[in-house]
Design an enzyme around this catalytic site. Structure first.
Site, PDB file in Angstrom:
ATOM      1  N   LYS A   1       2.630  -1.870   7.956  1.00  0.00           N
ATOM      2  CA  LYS A   1       2.947  -2.804   9.027  1.00  0.00           C
ATOM      3  C   LYS A   1       3.885  -3.898   8.506  1.00  0.00           C
ATOM      4  O   LYS A   1       4.991  -3.596   8.121  1.00  0.00           O
ATOM      5  CB  LYS A   1       1.638  -3.344   9.618  1.00  0.00           C
ATOM      6  CG  LYS A   1       0.560  -2.264   9.843  1.00  0.00           C
ATOM      7  CD  LYS A   1       0.928  -1.235  10.903  1.00  0.00           C
ATOM      8  CE  LYS A   1       0.015  -0.023  10.925  1.00  0.00           C
ATOM      9  NZ  LYS A   1      -1.396  -0.264  11.055  1.00  0.00           N
TER      10      LYS A   1
ATOM     11  N   ASP B   1      -9.543  -7.120   6.074  1.00  0.00           N
ATOM     12  CA  ASP B   1      -8.321  -6.375   6.358  1.00  0.00           C
ATOM     13  C   ASP B   1      -7.304  -7.417   6.842  1.00  0.00           C
ATOM     14  O   ASP B   1      -7.400  -7.914   7.959  1.00  0.00           O
ATOM     15  CB  ASP B   1      -8.610  -5.322   7.436  1.00  0.00           C
ATOM     16  CG  ASP B   1      -7.388  -4.474   7.773  1.00  0.00           C
ATOM     17  OD1 ASP B   1      -6.257  -4.959   7.572  1.00  0.00           O
ATOM     18  OD2 ASP B   1      -7.562  -3.347   8.274  1.00  0.00           O
TER      19      ASP B   1
ATOM     20  N   ARG C   1      -0.921   9.710 -11.576  1.00  0.00           N
ATOM     21  CA  ARG C   1      -2.007   9.372 -10.645  1.00  0.00           C
ATOM     22  C   ARG C   1      -2.719   8.122 -11.152  1.00  0.00           C
ATOM     23  O   ARG C   1      -3.107   7.251 -10.381  1.00  0.00           O
ATOM     24  CB  ARG C   1      -2.994  10.545 -10.481  1.00  0.00           C
ATOM     25  CG  ARG C   1      -4.271  10.131  -9.746  1.00  0.00           C
ATOM     26  CD  ARG C   1      -5.060  11.278  -9.103  1.00  0.00           C
ATOM     27  NE  ARG C   1      -5.071  12.497  -9.869  1.00  0.00           N
ATOM     28  CZ  ARG C   1      -5.802  12.696 -10.984  1.00  0.00           C
ATOM     29  NH1 ARG C   1      -6.576  11.744 -11.452  1.00  0.00           N
ATOM     30  NH2 ARG C   1      -5.734  13.854 -11.607  1.00  0.00           N
TER      31      ARG C   1
ATOM     32  N   TYR D   1      -9.848  -2.086  13.528  1.00  0.00           N
ATOM     33  CA  TYR D   1      -8.885  -1.003  13.706  1.00  0.00           C
ATOM     34  C   TYR D   1      -9.641   0.305  14.009  1.00  0.00           C
ATOM     35  O   TYR D   1     -10.642   0.614  13.358  1.00  0.00           O
ATOM     36  CB  TYR D   1      -8.061  -0.885  12.431  1.00  0.00           C
ATOM     37  CG  TYR D   1      -7.058   0.236  12.447  1.00  0.00           C
ATOM     38  CD1 TYR D   1      -5.929   0.168  13.252  1.00  0.00           C
ATOM     39  CD2 TYR D   1      -7.244   1.375  11.667  1.00  0.00           C
ATOM     40  CE1 TYR D   1      -5.018   1.195  13.282  1.00  0.00           C
ATOM     41  CE2 TYR D   1      -6.321   2.409  11.686  1.00  0.00           C
ATOM     42  CZ  TYR D   1      -5.214   2.312  12.500  1.00  0.00           C
ATOM     43  OH  TYR D   1      -4.308   3.330  12.529  1.00  0.00           O
TER      44      TYR D   1
HETATM   45  C1  PLP Z   1      -2.583   0.487  10.825  1.00  0.00           C
HETATM   46  C2  PLP Z   1      -3.801  -0.214  10.378  1.00  0.00           C
HETATM   47  C3  PLP Z   1      -4.687   0.370   9.453  1.00  0.00           C
HETATM   48  C4  PLP Z   1      -4.477   1.776   8.929  1.00  0.00           C
HETATM   49  O1  PLP Z   1      -3.374   1.833   8.086  1.00  0.00           O
HETATM   50  P1  PLP Z   1      -2.448   3.133   7.908  1.00  0.00           P
HETATM   51  O2  PLP Z   1      -1.386   2.646   7.018  1.00  0.00           O
HETATM   52  O3  PLP Z   1      -1.975   3.538   9.273  1.00  0.00           O
HETATM   53  O4  PLP Z   1      -3.304   4.196   7.301  1.00  0.00           O
HETATM   54  C5  PLP Z   1      -5.768  -0.376   9.051  1.00  0.00           C
HETATM   55  N1  PLP Z   1      -5.999  -1.618   9.525  1.00  0.00           N
HETATM   56  C6  PLP Z   1      -5.175  -2.200  10.420  1.00  0.00           C
HETATM   57  C7  PLP Z   1      -5.483  -3.566  10.908  1.00  0.00           C
HETATM   58  C8  PLP Z   1      -4.057  -1.521  10.872  1.00  0.00           C
HETATM   59  O5  PLP Z   1      -3.256  -2.108  11.784  1.00  0.00           O
END
Ligand code: PLP
Length: 384
Positions: A197, A172, A48, A100
């Site tokens: 993504k 982000d 961890r 998001y």
């Molecule tokens: C998908 C997404 C998230 C969340 O991520 P997960 O991997 O689904 O938990 C956060 N920010 C953006 C811009 C996203 O497209």
């Protein structure tokens, strides 16, 4: 579009295994590590806290973002949850409108229970941001381009303003990836990703990443990562490294295909409006061009009222209707009922996310096939 990142993505991070010379980072599927005596170990005690495969992806993303310290999590939301755990009762976080849906939800439904507030601000407007920075605001969390209208926030100016006010700036960077945009180099404090993504890139993995430059901040995030425990598993760390090796090639094609489709949709008689930061007509085009290398692979559009958007969603043959984005395959999404469903309808419409908004994650297929698929689906959607 080539850059030093093309090499870094393949050779960066802790790649070669020092013990065996293995060219790829081995999957260290272990929870614990033998200690040769009390307090004596080889830098690893428990997975961890630290795992060599996770080290591989953490050092790779840090180098790619131009940062010093990387952290890998079990999902993008685990990364966001960890970063938001930096704050305490009475603090407030400013978020861009159109963040998001999950980011809005974790603040609205989880962190509010711990007395951490939030404010939604149109961060593309620097004056609006400045007047929102009241003393209880401790951080600004932005997305640029923001989902799903691809709204642009100026990174350097935001970072400067946050520094002046003693507020942490958080970006982000999921939509752009370090291949197209490097917020730390523009003065941003924390970069985070849903690596599910583009970084993973194959729709076969859920992961999250955080990168910072400041050692004191890194220590706090490392402490939280270990305390909360939402870490990325060794096998998933390996998959993410594997995905990132082809990020440069994939992003080049995503951008090329998206720009092509954005132009084609713009001149289609059925299309009301196209949102793509690589189009000169896009609000924020100039700012985006100055802070990112290309428009990315995401675009949104609306069909005119004499076309039934519901029919469009069930008529594509190649493009798949699904949550998520950033994979090699093109995906279609209805923000109002999918990604942004957790935002109350009233607030959603205020943000400009109407029922007829269609979001496209443009994949790396043959662009003419994608165009033909969109054309035939539009044709089927025409209301007689
Ligand atoms: C998908 C997404 C998230 C969340 O991520 P997960 O991997 O689904 O938990 C956060 N920010 C953006 C811009 C996203 O497209």
């Amino acid at each position: 579009m080539q850059s030093p990142l093309d090499t870094l993505l393949i050779h960066g991070g802790l790649t070669t295994d020092p013990r065996t010379g293995a060219v790829n980072t081995p999957i260290f599927q272990t929870s614990t590590y033998a200690q040769s005596g009390l307090g004596q170990n080889l830098g690893y005690e428990y997975s961890r806290t630290k795992n060599p495969t996770r080290d591989g992806v953490e050092s790779l993303i840090a180098e790619c973002e131009g940062g010093q310290y990387g952290f890998a999590f079990a999902s993008g939301m685990a990364a966001i949850g960890c970063v938001l755990s930096l704050f305490k009762s009475g603090d407030c976080v400013v978020i861009s409108s159109n963040v998001y849906g999950g980011t809005f939800r974790i603040l609205d439904k989880v962190f509010c229970n711990f007395g951490i507030g939030y404010k939604i601000v149109d961060t593309s407007d620097l004056n609006a941001l400045e007047s929102a920075l009241t003393p209880e605001v401790k951080a600004v969390l932005i997305e640029t381009p923001a989902n799903p209208l691809l709204t642009i926030t100026p990174l350097e100016a935001t970072a400067k303003l946050c520094k002046k006010k003693g507020v942490l700036s958080i970006v982000d960077n999921t939509f752009m990836t370090p291949y197209l945009q490097q917020p730390l180099s523009l003065g941003i404090d924390i970069v985070l990703h849903s690596a599910t993504k583009y970084l993973g890139g194959h729709s076969d993995l859920v992961a999250g990443l955080v990168v910072v430059n400041d050692s004191a901040l890194a220590e706090r995030i490392g402490f939280l990562q270990n305390s909360i425990g939402g870490i990325l598993a060794p096998f998933d760390s390996f998959l993410l490294i594997r995905g990132m090796k082809t990020l440069a090639l994939r992003m080049q094609r995503h951008c090329e295909n998206a720009l092509f489709l954005a132009h084609e949709l713009s001149r289609h008689e059925a299309v009301e409006r196209v949102y793509y930061p690589g189009l000169e007509s896009h609000a924020g085009y100039g700012i985006h061009k100055a802070q990112a290398r290309a428009g990315g692979g995401m675009l949104s559009f609306t069909l005119k009222p004499n076309y039934d958007y519901k029919t469009f969603f069930k008529s594509t043959r190649i493009i798949v209707l699904a949550e998520s984005l950033g994979g090699v395959e093109s995906l279609l999404c209805h923000p109002a009922s999918m990604t942004h469903a957790s935002i109350p309808k009233e607030l959603r419409e205020q943000m400009g996310i109407g029922e007829n908004l269609i979001r496209l994650s443009v994949g790396i297929e043959y662009a003419q096939d994608l165009l033909a698929d969109i054309h035939q689906a539009i044709e089927k959607s025409r209301v007689q």
